[in-house]
Design a protein around this motif. Structure first.
Motif, PDB file in Angstrom:
ATOM      1  N   LYS A  48       0.921  40.932 102.807  1.00  0.00           N
ATOM      2  CA  LYS A  48       0.123  41.134 103.688  1.00  0.00           C
ATOM      3  C   LYS A  48       0.475  42.358 104.502  1.00  0.00           C
ATOM      4  N   SER A  49      -0.262  43.267 104.971  1.00  0.00           N
ATOM      5  CA  SER A  49       0.070  44.374 105.742  1.00  0.00           C
ATOM      6  C   SER A  49       0.156  44.143 107.144  1.00  0.00           C
ATOM      7  N   PHE A  50       0.887  44.887 107.868  1.00  0.00           N
ATOM      8  CA  PHE A  50       0.915  44.659 109.302  1.00  0.00           C
ATOM      9  C   PHE A  50      -0.302  44.933 109.976  1.00  0.00           C
ATOM     10  N   THR A  51      -1.153  45.630 109.540  1.00  0.00           N
ATOM     11  CA  THR A  51      -2.285  46.063 110.054  1.00  0.00           C
ATOM     12  C   THR A  51      -3.355  44.786 109.850  1.00  0.00           C
ATOM     13  N   ASN A  52      -3.139  44.078 108.808  1.00  0.00           N
ATOM     14  CA  ASN A  52      -3.870  42.751 108.563  1.00  0.00           C
ATOM     15  C   ASN A  52      -3.346  41.679 109.283  1.00  0.00           C
ATOM     16  N   GLU A  53      -1.862  41.592 109.407  1.00  0.00           N
ATOM     17  CA  GLU A  53      -1.509  40.628 110.352  1.00  0.00           C
ATOM     18  C   GLU A  53      -1.802  40.662 111.705  1.00  0.00           C
ATOM     19  N   MET A  54      -2.063  41.780 112.271  1.00  0.00           N
ATOM     20  CA  MET A  54      -2.487  42.130 113.535  1.00  0.00           C
ATOM     21  C   MET A  54      -4.090  41.615 113.606  1.00  0.00           C
ATOM     22  N   ARG A  55      -4.652  42.238 112.927  1.00  0.00           N
ATOM     23  CA  ARG A  55      -6.305  41.994 112.971  1.00  0.00           C
ATOM     24  C   ARG A  55      -6.515  40.339 112.884  1.00  0.00           C
TER      25      ARG A  55
ATOM     26  N   PHE B 248       4.387  56.356 116.544  1.00  0.00           N
ATOM     27  CA  PHE B 248       5.299  57.276 115.820  1.00  0.00           C
ATOM     28  C   PHE B 248       5.092  57.097 114.419  1.00  0.00           C
ATOM     29  N   ALA B 249       4.844  58.345 113.740  1.00  0.00           N
ATOM     30  CA  ALA B 249       4.951  58.222 112.263  1.00  0.00           C
ATOM     31  C   ALA B 249       5.583  59.753 111.803  1.00  0.00           C
ATOM     32  N   HIS B 250       6.523  59.498 110.709  1.00  0.00           N
ATOM     33  CA  HIS B 250       7.043  60.821 110.241  1.00  0.00           C
ATOM     34  C   HIS B 250       7.264  60.614 108.770  1.00  0.00           C
TER      35      HIS B 250
ATOM     36  N   ARG C 171       7.970  54.705 111.102  1.00  0.00           N
ATOM     37  CA  ARG C 171       6.753  54.227 111.850  1.00  0.00           C
ATOM     38  C   ARG C 171       6.924  53.386 112.780  1.00  0.00           C
ATOM     39  N   VAL C 172       6.528  53.543 114.169  1.00  0.00           N
ATOM     40  CA  VAL C 172       6.606  52.427 115.177  1.00  0.00           C
ATOM     41  C   VAL C 172       5.088  51.870 115.239  1.00  0.00           C
ATOM     42  N   ARG C 173       5.009  50.662 114.795  1.00  0.00           N
ATOM     43  CA  ARG C 173       3.638  49.964 114.869  1.00  0.00           C
ATOM     44  C   ARG C 173       3.610  48.939 116.012  1.00  0.00           C
ATOM     45  N   ASN C 174       2.470  49.178 116.733  1.00  0.00           N
ATOM     46  CA  ASN C 174       2.130  48.374 118.055  1.00  0.00           C
ATOM     47  C   ASN C 174       1.331  47.339 118.046  1.00  0.00           C
ATOM     48  N   GLY C 175       1.207  46.480 118.780  1.00  0.00           N
ATOM     49  CA  GLY C 175       0.211  45.479 118.978  1.00  0.00           C
ATOM     50  C   GLY C 175      -0.375  45.713 120.301  1.00  0.00           C
ATOM     51  N   ASP C 176      -1.519  45.725 120.417  1.00  0.00           N
ATOM     52  CA  ASP C 176      -2.325  45.907 121.912  1.00  0.00           C
ATOM     53  C   ASP C 176      -1.597  46.941 122.610  1.00  0.00           C
TER      54      ASP C 176
ATOM     55  N   LEU D  66      -1.580  61.362 109.128  1.00  0.00           N
ATOM     56  CA  LEU D  66      -2.211  60.461 108.109  1.00  0.00           C
ATOM     57  C   LEU D  66      -1.846  58.961 108.059  1.00  0.00           C
ATOM     58  N   TYR D  67      -0.867  58.811 108.604  1.00  0.00           N
ATOM     59  CA  TYR D  67      -0.313  57.506 108.487  1.00  0.00           C
ATOM     60  C   TYR D  67      -0.113  56.646 109.804  1.00  0.00           C
ATOM     61  N   GLY D  68      -1.447  56.667 110.386  1.00  0.00           N
ATOM     62  CA  GLY D  68      -1.464  55.762 111.633  1.00  0.00           C
ATOM     63  C   GLY D  68      -1.963  54.390 111.347  1.00  0.00           C
ATOM     64  N   GLY D  69      -2.799  54.208 109.983  1.00  0.00           N
ATOM     65  CA  GLY D  69      -3.312  52.991 109.627  1.00  0.00           C
ATOM     66  C   GLY D  69      -2.290  52.198 108.503  1.00  0.00           C
ATOM     67  N   SER D  70      -2.986  51.473 107.631  1.00  0.00           N
ATOM     68  CA  SER D  70      -2.239  50.709 106.622  1.00  0.00           C
ATOM     69  C   SER D  70      -1.860  51.596 105.500  1.00  0.00           C
ATOM     70  N   ILE D  71      -0.696  51.535 105.136  1.00  0.00           N
ATOM     71  CA  ILE D  71       0.139  52.145 104.102  1.00  0.00           C
ATOM     72  C   ILE D  71      -0.357  51.554 102.778  1.00  0.00           C
TER      73      ILE D  71
END
Length: 244
Positions: free
Chosen positions: A90-97, A107-109, A136-141, A164-169
């Protein structure tokens, strides 16, 4: 108002006050990033000395629940720990959702980096061959939870555009027909280097949970090699084992 126990043998007043404040923080009566009553306010509310009020707040500080901010007051920094149960990819994005938490990226580079001996061996490429490196630094709320440092082969065809890399890779990879078939993960705990602390906005004495993921495609080729640094005060993992 919560009353203090003044009877003989009762816990010290500063501990009673700190416990009252702790319960209000845990119940989110004092929510994350809000201000708790000042020493003067606690002194007046509970009819105690300024020293007792200060000690009560210091107890919360020691446990990482609040942080004094000059010119602002004492701010609640405690947030509930996110518990992830390891059962599928599971991706981080889906974990949070799935937990009702809004994911974001602060942050993304994306860049190209030449493979050292370790990376070359992992990806089955020649030493010095270029790989994509995404940090990348991913945030929750809105608050930082994890720092990802990921490597991918040139087959992924990423564009070197950080925006381009603010969402799910994984969603990006799926659009390219590249999805992990299975992953291998290793977990440990470590004291973070300064650059990790800076990204996650944590104090020098806070350890991080390090998670190393190796993701493979159906034909056995490595798709992703990621080292993740999770805030230990925000994240926990659970594994369910069954008797064979």
């Amino acid at each position: 108002m919560d009353k203090l126990n003044m009877s003989r043998g009762a816990p010290p007043l500063y501990l009673q006050i700190s416990q009252i404040l702790r319960e209000k923080i845990m119940s989110k009566e004092y929510a994350y990033n809000t201000i708790i009553p000042s020493e003067a306010e606690l002194q007046k509310t509970y009819d105690v000395s300024r020293i007792t009020a200060r000690q009560a707040i210091q107890e919360l500080e020691k446990d990482g629940l609040v942080k004094r901010s000059r010119g602002v007051g004492t701010v609640v920094v405690y947030q509930e720990r996110i518990e992830e149960y390891l059962s599928n990819i599971k991706s981080f994005t889906n974990e949070m959702r799935d937990r009702g938490i809004v994911p974001s990226t602060s942050f993304a580079h994306m860049e190209l980096e030449r493979a050292d001996e370790k990376l070359a061996a992992l990806f089955g490429v020649e030493k010095g061959e270029q790989l994509y490196r995404l940090e990348r630094v991913r945030n929750g709320d809105g608050s930082p939870i994890v720092l990802f440092v990921s490597y991918f082969t040139l087959e992924c065809g990423f564009v070197l555009d950080d925006s381009l890399y603010g969402g799910s890779i994984y969603e990006i990879l799926q659009e390219k027909g590249l999805t992990p078939e299975h992953v291998e993960e290793c977990f440990d705990c470590m004291m973070p280097e300064p650059w990790v602390r800076e990204h996650l906005d944590i104090r020098k004495t806070m350890p991080v949970l390090r998670r190393i993921r190796r993701a493979y495609m159906a034909d056995g080729r490595m798709l992703e090699y990621t080292t993740s640094y999770y805030r230990s005060d925000r994240y926990a993992y659970y594994v369910t084992l069954k008797k064979t």
